[in-house]
Design a protein around this motif. Structure first.
Motif, PDB file in Angstrom:
ATOM      1  N   ARG A 110     -46.301  72.601 -14.149  1.00 51.58           N
ATOM      2  CA  ARG A 110     -45.774  74.495 -14.585  1.00 51.58           C
ATOM      3  C   ARG A 110     -44.471  75.036 -13.125  1.00 51.58           C
ATOM      4  N   ALA A 111     -44.790  74.769 -11.931  1.00 53.01           N
ATOM      5  CA  ALA A 111     -44.069  75.441 -11.054  1.00 53.01           C
ATOM      6  C   ALA A 111     -42.496  74.753 -11.007  1.00 53.01           C
ATOM      7  N   LEU A 112     -42.689  73.564 -11.043  1.00 56.04           N
ATOM      8  CA  LEU A 112     -40.939  72.981 -10.348  1.00 56.04           C
ATOM      9  C   LEU A 112     -39.512  74.033 -11.303  1.00 56.04           C
ATOM     10  N   ASP A 113     -40.207  75.132 -11.866  1.00 53.68           N
ATOM     11  CA  ASP A 113     -38.824  75.562 -12.234  1.00 53.68           C
ATOM     12  C   ASP A 113     -38.893  76.904 -11.585  1.00 53.68           C
ATOM     13  N   VAL A 114     -39.632  77.143 -10.909  1.00 55.32           N
ATOM     14  CA  VAL A 114     -39.585  78.222 -10.036  1.00 55.32           C
ATOM     15  C   VAL A 114     -38.675  78.216  -8.884  1.00 55.32           C
ATOM     16  N   PRO A 115     -38.541  77.721  -8.191  1.00 53.40           N
ATOM     17  CA  PRO A 115     -37.122  78.114  -7.756  1.00 53.40           C
ATOM     18  C   PRO A 115     -35.622  78.440  -8.007  1.00 53.40           C
ATOM     19  N   ARG A 116     -35.841  77.556  -9.117  1.00 48.38           N
ATOM     20  CA  ARG A 116     -34.539  77.463 -10.341  1.00 48.38           C
ATOM     21  C   ARG A 116     -34.711  79.316 -10.814  1.00 48.38           C
TER      22      ARG A 116
END
Length: 147
Positions: A110-116
């Motif tokens: 779920r955190a994979l999109d945080v940087p984007r």
């Protein structure tokens, strides 16, 4: 106003620019991390644990540039939320190891999109973020006594 007076203008202070930027960066992360149930310090701890788990509290604190006494309440909160477990090391019972739970490991997806999302909010691409991060290298990863 002389040139030396200009050196003392608030807007010319490196410390002020860094403190303001840090506060604003954390504010950018806050609404992005909220759906994950994480604060910014908890997010940083989880990033370190997603890289390597289990690991000692001392090691985790060092990677986060925190004292173990400061990292301990952070880890306790993550444990209360079911994301990590604290356990005595089998090799050295004096050492407290921190390990991801299944829920903590799954949160990574779920955190994979945080940087984007962060890059989109600040209007920067990966190269710009890397250049900014690299420009801060003289200040990052060092303890104050190392200056």
């Amino acid at each position: 106003m002389t040139e030396s007076d200009d050196l003392l203008r608030l807007e010319n202070q490196l410390c002020f620019a860094l403190v303001t930027a840090a506060r604003n960066v954390v504010a950018v992360y806050r609404p992005i991390l909220e759906p994950l149930g994480l604060t910014h310090p908890q997010y940083l701890a989880m990033l370190a644990l997603w890289e390597r788990s289990p690991r000692s509290l001392h090691d985790l604190a060092a990677d986060l540039a925190l004292d173990p006494a400061t990292a301990s309440p952070l880890v306790k909160r993550l444990e209360k939320d079911g994301l990590v477990r604290r356990e005595r090391s089998a090799e050295d019972e004096r050492r407290l190891d921190i390990a991801l739970t299944d829920a903590g490991a799954q949160l990574r997806e779920r955190a994979l999109d945080v940087p984007r999302q962060v890059m989109a909010r600040v209007g920067m691409d990966g190269g710009q973020v890397a250049a900014l991060r690299d420009g801060l290298a003289p200040f990052a990863g060092r303890r104050p006594e190392e200056f």
